[in-house]
Design an enzyme around this catalytic site. Structure first.
Site, PDB file in Angstrom:
ATOM      1  N   LEU A  65       0.969  -1.227   0.157  1.00 21.28           N
ATOM      2  CA  LEU A  65      -0.243  -0.086   0.190  1.00 21.28           C
ATOM      3  C   LEU A  65       0.779   1.342   0.089  1.00 21.28           C
ATOM      4  O   LEU A  65       1.984   1.205   0.377  1.00 21.28           O
ATOM      5  CB  LEU A  65      -1.012   0.137   1.122  1.00 21.28           C
ATOM      6  CG  LEU A  65      -1.910  -1.614   0.887  1.00 21.28           C
ATOM      7  CD1 LEU A  65      -2.910  -1.142   2.573  1.00 21.28           C
ATOM      8  CD2 LEU A  65      -3.742  -1.006   0.670  1.00 21.28           C
ATOM      9  N   PRO A  66       0.097   2.331  -0.301  1.00 21.12           N
ATOM     10  CA  PRO A  66       1.000   3.738  -0.535  1.00 21.12           C
ATOM     11  C   PRO A  66       2.013   3.976   0.414  1.00 21.12           C
ATOM     12  O   PRO A  66       3.010   4.300   0.601  1.00 21.12           O
ATOM     13  CB  PRO A  66       0.633   4.767  -1.201  1.00 21.12           C
ATOM     14  CG  PRO A  66      -0.950   4.568  -1.608  1.00 21.12           C
ATOM     15  CD  PRO A  66      -0.686   2.459  -1.170  1.00 21.12           C
ATOM     16  N   THR A 101       6.030   0.333   2.201  1.00 21.46           N
ATOM     17  CA  THR A 101       7.494   1.223   2.819  1.00 21.46           C
ATOM     18  C   THR A 101       6.334   2.013   3.609  1.00 21.46           C
ATOM     19  O   THR A 101       6.444   3.911   2.926  1.00 21.46           O
ATOM     20  CB  THR A 101       8.271   2.152   1.536  1.00 21.46           C
ATOM     21  OG1 THR A 101       8.733   1.577   0.938  1.00 21.46           O
ATOM     22  CG2 THR A 101       9.187   3.104   2.338  1.00 21.46           C
ATOM     23  N   LYS A 176      15.124   0.207   5.719  1.00 20.00           N
ATOM     24  CA  LYS A 176      14.895   0.190   4.681  1.00 20.00           C
ATOM     25  C   LYS A 176      14.837   2.347   4.259  1.00 20.00           C
ATOM     26  O   LYS A 176      15.485   2.753   2.925  1.00 20.00           O
ATOM     27  CB  LYS A 176      13.587  -0.182   4.093  1.00 20.00           C
ATOM     28  CG  LYS A 176      12.705   0.807   2.384  1.00 20.00           C
ATOM     29  CD  LYS A 176      12.840   0.349   1.720  1.00 20.00           C
ATOM     30  CE  LYS A 176      12.267   1.538   0.192  1.00 20.00           C
ATOM     31  NZ  LYS A 176      13.094   1.243  -1.155  1.00 20.00           N
ATOM     32  N   LYS A 251       9.588  10.514  -1.153  1.00 16.91           N
ATOM     33  CA  LYS A 251       8.705   9.700   0.303  1.00 16.91           C
ATOM     34  C   LYS A 251       9.689   9.768   1.548  1.00 16.91           C
ATOM     35  O   LYS A 251       9.390   9.271   2.028  1.00 16.91           O
ATOM     36  CB  LYS A 251       7.561   9.323  -0.446  1.00 16.91           C
ATOM     37  CG  LYS A 251       7.071   8.308   0.072  1.00 16.91           C
ATOM     38  CD  LYS A 251       6.667   6.913  -0.060  1.00 16.91           C
ATOM     39  CE  LYS A 251       5.969   5.568   1.195  1.00 16.91           C
ATOM     40  NZ  LYS A 251       5.266   4.969   0.413  1.00 16.91           N
TER      41      LYS A 251
HETATM   42  P1  NAD Z   1       0.541   1.865  -5.858  1.00 14.30           P
HETATM   43  O1  NAD Z   1       0.033   3.647  -5.604  1.00 14.30           O
HETATM   44  O2  NAD Z   1       1.077   1.738  -7.978  1.00 14.30           O
HETATM   45  O3  NAD Z   1      -0.373   1.036  -5.785  1.00 14.30           O
HETATM   46  C1  NAD Z   1      -1.063   1.300  -4.604  1.00 14.30           C
HETATM   47  C2  NAD Z   1      -1.926   0.207  -4.626  1.00 14.30           C
HETATM   48  O4  NAD Z   1      -3.278   0.138  -3.391  1.00 14.30           O
HETATM   49  C3  NAD Z   1      -3.037   1.433  -5.534  1.00 14.30           C
HETATM   50  O5  NAD Z   1      -3.752   0.325  -6.329  1.00 14.30           O
HETATM   51  C4  NAD Z   1      -4.098   1.449  -4.363  1.00 14.30           C
HETATM   52  O6  NAD Z   1      -5.485   1.453  -5.482  1.00 14.30           O
HETATM   53  C5  NAD Z   1      -4.281   0.500  -3.902  1.00 14.30           C
HETATM   54  N1  NAD Z   1      -4.852   1.120  -2.397  1.00 14.30           N
HETATM   55  C6  NAD Z   1      -4.718   2.302  -1.603  1.00 14.30           C
HETATM   56  N2  NAD Z   1      -5.492   1.857  -0.493  1.00 14.30           N
HETATM   57  C7  NAD Z   1      -5.815   1.205  -0.401  1.00 14.30           C
HETATM   58  C8  NAD Z   1      -6.995   0.127   0.176  1.00 14.30           C
HETATM   59  N3  NAD Z   1      -7.208   1.233   1.437  1.00 14.30           N
HETATM   60  N4  NAD Z   1      -7.369  -0.648   0.100  1.00 14.30           N
HETATM   61  C9  NAD Z   1      -6.783  -1.013  -0.883  1.00 14.30           C
HETATM   62  N5  NAD Z   1      -6.131  -1.013  -1.648  1.00 14.30           N
HETATM   63  C10 NAD Z   1      -6.174   0.753  -1.736  1.00 14.30           C
HETATM   64  O7  NAD Z   1       2.333   1.930  -5.669  1.00 14.30           O
HETATM   65  P2  NAD Z   1       3.463   0.971  -5.854  1.00 14.30           P
HETATM   66  O8  NAD Z   1       4.339   1.622  -6.851  1.00 14.30           O
HETATM   67  O9  NAD Z   1       2.878  -0.388  -5.907  1.00 14.30           O
HETATM   68  O10 NAD Z   1       4.185   0.888  -4.248  1.00 14.30           O
HETATM   69  C11 NAD Z   1       3.588   0.717  -3.161  1.00 14.30           C
HETATM   70  C12 NAD Z   1       3.916   0.712  -2.100  1.00 14.30           C
HETATM   71  O11 NAD Z   1       5.518   0.503  -2.769  1.00 14.30           O
HETATM   72  C13 NAD Z   1       4.508   2.393  -1.879  1.00 14.30           C
HETATM   73  O12 NAD Z   1       4.545   2.168   0.420  1.00 14.30           O
HETATM   74  C14 NAD Z   1       6.035   1.536  -2.587  1.00 14.30           C
HETATM   75  O13 NAD Z   1       6.611   3.651  -1.537  1.00 14.30           O
HETATM   76  C15 NAD Z   1       7.072   1.009  -1.558  1.00 14.30           C
HETATM   77  N6  NAD Z   1       8.248   0.789  -3.559  1.00 14.30           N
HETATM   78  C16 NAD Z   1       7.317   1.359  -4.323  1.00 14.30           C
HETATM   79  C17 NAD Z   1       8.800   1.195  -5.361  1.00 14.30           C
HETATM   80  C18 NAD Z   1       8.698   1.422  -6.974  1.00 14.30           C
HETATM   81  O14 NAD Z   1       8.906   1.730  -7.943  1.00 14.30           O
HETATM   82  N7  NAD Z   1       7.217   1.325  -7.003  1.00 14.30           N
HETATM   83  C19 NAD Z   1      10.315   0.782  -4.882  1.00 14.30           C
HETATM   84  C20 NAD Z   1       9.929  -0.022  -3.452  1.00 14.30           C
HETATM   85  C21 NAD Z   1       9.457   0.302  -2.973  1.00 14.30           C
END
Ligand code: NAD
Length: 301
Positions: A65-66, A101, A176, A251
C-alpha cells in the site's frame, strides 16, 4: 500451495501477486482501484469485494500500500484484516506480511495490534522497484519475531532474490529508510562531482573510468550513473524515464527525516537531500527517475 490474500495490487503489488500465482498459490486480491485487479483476474486470481473478505480464511495476507495511514486502516479498522483474521482463526493463525514502505511507528503499532490478536506479523519493505517485482528479484528487509520471519520467508522467496531478517518489528522499515537515505545522498554527490568535473574540463567518461576504480566508487555511479554513456542501462540514457521516481525518493527521505527527528539522530546530509528532492519534485519532475536530480544540479541548485 498457500491460500493468500493480496491487498494493494498497483505497480509493485500486481507483479508480486502474479509471481505467487505462477508459483501455484491461490491468490485472492483486493484493491480500491478495480482497473488494477483486471490483469490479475485474467491470470486466475479471485477478486474480493473488500479487504475483510479477502483476508477471511487466508493463511497469509500480503499488503503493498502507499503509506502508513493506508496500512493502519487496512489492518486496524473495525472491518480490517486483523479483525477478519482473528475471527477466522485459521490453523496457527493468519500470517500478516506488510511490504509497503511506511513510517517505523505505524509498522510497530500495527504489529503490536496483530500480536495482541495472537497473529504473527512482519514488516517486509522491498528494494528493486517495478522491474525487480516483475522478475521476482526483490530484496526484502524484514522486521518481526524469528517465528514470524521463518513463516514469511518461503513466500518472500517466491517474490525476491534476497530475504534478510533485520530484527524485531519495524526494523525492516528502519533498514529501508537508512538504505534509501544513503542512495539519495550518494546520487546527489555523484551528480555534483560529474557536473563539477565537466565544468572544469574533465569528460564524464574519463571521470567514470577513474572514479569507478578509485575510492569514490559507489552504486549510484557504477550501476546507475546519472550522466548518459558510462552505464548503458541507467535511466540517464532514456531521458530519465523511471525507474525509481524522484517522488518515491522524496517520500523515503521524508520518512528518514521524521524517524531521525523522533530518534534525535543527526542526519544533516539526509535533510539536505530531502530539501533538494523537494525542489526537484516541485518543478513537476517527480515522475522522472530519481537520478534526474542531476538536472537540478546542472541548473545551479
Ligand atoms: P501504487 O500506487 O501503484 O499501488 C498502491 C495500490 O494500493 C493502488 O493500486 C491503490 O489503489 C491501492 N490502495 C490504496 N489504499 C488502499 C486500500 N485502503 N485498500 C486497498 N487498496 C488500496 O504504488 P506502488 O508503486 O505499487 O508502491 C506501493 C508501495 O511500495 C509503496 O509503499 C512504495 O513506497 C513501495 N515501493 C515502491 C517502489 C516502486 O518503484 N514503485 C519501490 C520500492 C518500494
Amino acid at each position: 500451495m498457500a491460500d493468500i490474500a493480496f491487498i494493494g495490487v498497483g505497480n509493485m503489488g500486481g507483479p508480486m501477486a502474479l509471481n505467487l500465482l505462477k508459483d501455484g498459490h491461490r491468490v485472492r486480491a483486493f484493491d480500491l482501484d478495480s482497473q488494477v485487479l483486471k490483469p490479475l483476474a485474467g491470470e486466475g486470481a479471485e477478486i474480493a469485494p473488500s479487504a475483510y473478505e479477502a483476508a477471511g480464511a487466508a493463511e497469509a495476507v500480503i499488503t503493498m500500500l502507499p503509506a502508513g495511514r493506508h496500512v493502519r486502516g487496512v489492518y486496524m479498522d473495525d472491518a480490517g484484516v486483523i479483525a477478519a483474521a482473528a475471527e477466522a482463526a485459521v490453523g496457527e493463525g493468519t500470517l500478516l506480511i506488510d511490504c509497503s514502505t511506511i513510517d517505523v511507528e505505524s509498522a510497530r503499532t500495527v504489529a503490536e495490534a496483530a500480536a495482541a490478536a495472537g497473529l504473527d506479523m512482519v514488516d517486509a519493505p522491498v528494494s528493486g522497484g517495478v522491474a525487480g517485482a516483475g522478475a521476482g528479484a526483490l530484496t526484502f528487509m524484514v522486521g518481526g519475531t524469528d517465528r514470524a520471519f521463518a513463516r514469511a520467508k518461503p513466500l518472500l522467496d517466491v517474490m525476491g532474490k534476497a530475504v534478510v531478517h533485520a530484527g524485531p518489528s519495524g526494523n525492516g522499515q528502519v533498514a529501508k529508510i537508512c538504505n534509501n537515505m544513503i542512495l539519495g545522498v550518494s546520487m546527489i554527490v555523484v551528480s555534483e562531482a560529474f557536473t563539477l568535473g565537466r565544468k572544469l574540463g574533465l569528460a564524464p567518461e574519463k571521470l567514470f573510468e577513474i572514479s569507478s576504480q578509485a575510492s569514490g566508487q559507489c552504486w549510484s555511479m557504477t550501476s546507475y550513473c546519472p550522466v548518459p554513456g558510462p552505464v548503458p542501462a541507467s535511466p540517464a540514457n532514456r531521458d530519465y524515464q523511471a525507474g525509481f521516481t524522484a517522488a518515491m525518493m522524496l517520500k523515503d527521505l521524508k520518512l528518514a527525516q521524521a524517524a531521525a527527528h523522533s530518534a534525535r539522530a543527526a542526519t544533516p546530509l539526509g535533510a539536505k537531500a530531502q530539501e533538494l528532492y523537494d525542489r526537484f519534485c516541485e518543478g513537476e519532475r517527480g515522475s522522472l527517475d530519481f537520478s534526474g536530480i542531476i538536472k537540478l544540479i546542472e541548473e545551479g541548485a
